[in-house]
Write a protein that holds these residues in place. Structure first.
Motif, short mmCIF file in Angstrom:
data_model
loop_
_atom_site.label_atom_id
_atom_site.label_comp_id
_atom_site.label_asym_id
_atom_site.label_seq_id
_atom_site.Cartn_x
_atom_site.Cartn_y
_atom_site.Cartn_z
N UNK A 228 62.08 28.19 28.76
CA UNK A 228 62.11 27.27 27.62
C UNK A 228 61.24 26.04 27.90
N UNK A 229 61.20 25.63 29.16
CA UNK A 229 60.34 24.49 29.51
C UNK A 229 58.87 24.85 29.31
N UNK A 230 58.46 26.06 29.72
CA UNK A 230 57.09 26.52 29.48
C UNK A 230 56.77 26.50 27.99
N UNK A 231 57.66 27.05 27.18
CA UNK A 231 57.43 27.13 25.74
C UNK A 231 57.36 25.76 25.11
N UNK A 232 58.14 24.83 25.61
CA UNK A 232 58.11 23.46 25.10
C UNK A 232 56.75 22.82 25.39
N UNK A 233 56.23 23.05 26.58
CA UNK A 233 54.90 22.52 26.93
C UNK A 233 53.84 23.09 25.99
N UNK A 234 53.91 24.39 25.71
CA UNK A 234 52.94 25.03 24.82
C UNK A 234 53.02 24.45 23.41
#
Length: 469
Positions: A228-234
């Protein structure tokens, strides 16, 4: 503005020194090869010299020796060609994205025209009856498709995003790029920072670029599931930089948009034919949209379709030529090896009200024969647009005894060597005539040579000498 110009290598000023090697060890560059390298001769060998231009005299450094040839790099230019210019990009010479930024853009077109003519002669013993004016256009900011490698390299400050270095698997330390679409070029450094902020940064090998007329899409290849952290960055990056993310967890078929609303946004237009062509970011489309519009128009003008014609479009892909042709004739039959592409081409035809004028089939065109071709019925005209491997089976089928020959063939090529091979079959075995041929500068600043050729049935006139003889 994209242009069509009548330009040949002979129009370019030359300062040709005598052939061979000089007392100071320098050599005279006679021509260029298919990879944009200068060609010299010494001690009975051909020497391929990177960074050298026709008409120049250069000192070189040999990097590989073989019994019949050598590979070398330019060390010093003793006598420069008037076609030589200062490269615009600071990374030129290291980055593998470009090979000809040291050549004036108009001269690049002229060199590619000569490469096409020489290849047709040396491989096919063919000289076109007419050399078509080359198609060329914007020299910078033209790449609407690209594949950028991603690597975490601590010694170089962290994450690198860019093309590979020339003749290397290393990723170039790029902070600028003048051939990428400007919107994407401006993201090279921000992308480095974004990947560095992602927990999955060590498992992201590439970012693929696909730019449409209204959307900029970046496809993130990731080898592990994103958090979810990766997706938030994207998502934050997309909002900040006005781009749209697609994700690729496995092979090309796994590609999907991060946000479902972005599924149908990517498309390019062919305004002359009233077409909007949707595509997925991993579908094959031409890198240079401006040149593609002119190419489609030129190909159809050369094919000269009539309202009652039945036309074949082989290697049709998404229908780049098929749908445009369908606005000008009775029926177009598109054949392509990918079911996904023919499905999208059919859907585009329906959306434009052209379904009654089109038919599509999925078939491996590298394995067809004359019997299959005959089973499709008579075609008045034919367009062939194969990948680099060319259209060998198609050329043989068209050249078989008793084959039903179309009135005209337009062959769009991305490899002059396979074009010359197939042209030789069509002419020497099939009784076609090579009416015309010319280059399409789809990839400025690279040695890549695209071209277009026209064939018609008829009695060929034997060529007694080639362009350089």
């Amino acid at each position: 503005m994209t242009q069509e110009a009548d330009l040949t290598l002979r129009d370019q000023p030359q300062q040709a020194p005598p052939a061979g090697e000089f007392a100071d060890g320098s050599v005279a560059i006679e021509s260029v090869d298919l990879e944009g390298r200068g060609i010299a001769r010494r001690d009975g060998k051909v020497v391929f010299v990177e960074g050298a231009l026709p008409g120049e005299r250069v000192k070189l450094k040999v990097i590989k020796r073989k019994p019949s040839y050598e590979l070398a790099e330019t060390q010093e230019v003793i006598l420069a060609s008037p076609q030589r210019v200062a490269p615009r990009c600071a990374h030129f010479g290291v980055c593998g994205g470009c090979a000809m930024q040291h050549v004036d853009p108009a001269a690049q077109v002229a060199i590619k025209q000569r490469v096409l003519e020489d290849t047709l002669w040396h491989i096919g013993k063919l000289v076109p009856q007419r050399v078509l004016p080359p198609i060329y256009g914007p020299s910078w900011g033209y790449r609407y498709r690209a594949r950028l490698s991603v690597r975490v390299v601590v010694k170089k400050g962290g994450v690198l995003v860019g093309f590979r270095e020339r003749k290397s698997s290393y990723v170039a330390d790029m902070r600028e790029c003048h051939v990428l679409h400007p919107h994407v070029a401006a993201l090279l450094v921000p992308l480095r920072e974004m990947v560095a902020a992602m927990p999955a940064r060590d498992r992201i090998p590439q970012i693929e670029v696909a730019v449409g007329d209204d959307h900029v899409v970046l496809v993130l290849r990731h080898l592990i599931p994103l958090t979810e952290e990766d997706l938030s960055v994207l998502r934050q990056f997309a909002a900040r930089h006005d781009i749209h993310w697609w994700l690729q967890p496995k092979g090309p078929d796994s590609v999907h948009p991060l946000e479902a609303v972005d599924a149908d946004g990517l498309a390019y237009r062919l305004p002359e034919f009233g077409l909007r062509m949707p595509f997925k970011p991993t579908d094959f489309t031409q890198v240079n949209h401006a040149i593609n519009r002119v190419l489609v128009s030129r190909a159809i003008t050369l094919l000269d379709p009539r309202p009652g014609d039945r036309i074949a479009d082989l290697f049709c892909g998404l229908g780049n030529f098929t749908l445009a042709l369908a606005t000008r004739c009775r029926e177009v039959v598109g054949v392509e090896g990918s079911q996904a592409l023919t499905d999208r081409a059919l859907e585009a035809a329906r959306r434009h009200g052209l379904a009654a004028h089109t038919a599509f089939s999925t078939l491996n065109l590298f394995e067809i024969d004359e019997g299959w071709l005959r089973s499709l019925g008579h075609f008045d005209r034919m367009l062939i647009d194969p990948p680099r491997e060319g259209a060998l089976a198609v050329a043989k089928a068209l050249s078989a005894p008793g084959a039903d020959r179309p009135k005209r063939i337009v062959y769009v090529s991305c490899n002059p060597s396979t074009l010359a091979r197939d042209a030789a079959i069509l002419v020497h075995e099939g009784g076609f005539v090579l009416r015309s041929a010319g280059v399409v500068n789809m990839f400025p600043h690279t040695a890549h040579v695209e071209s277009i050729a026209v064939f018609e049935p008829g009695a060929p006139v034997p060529a007694k000498q080639g362009p350089g003889d």
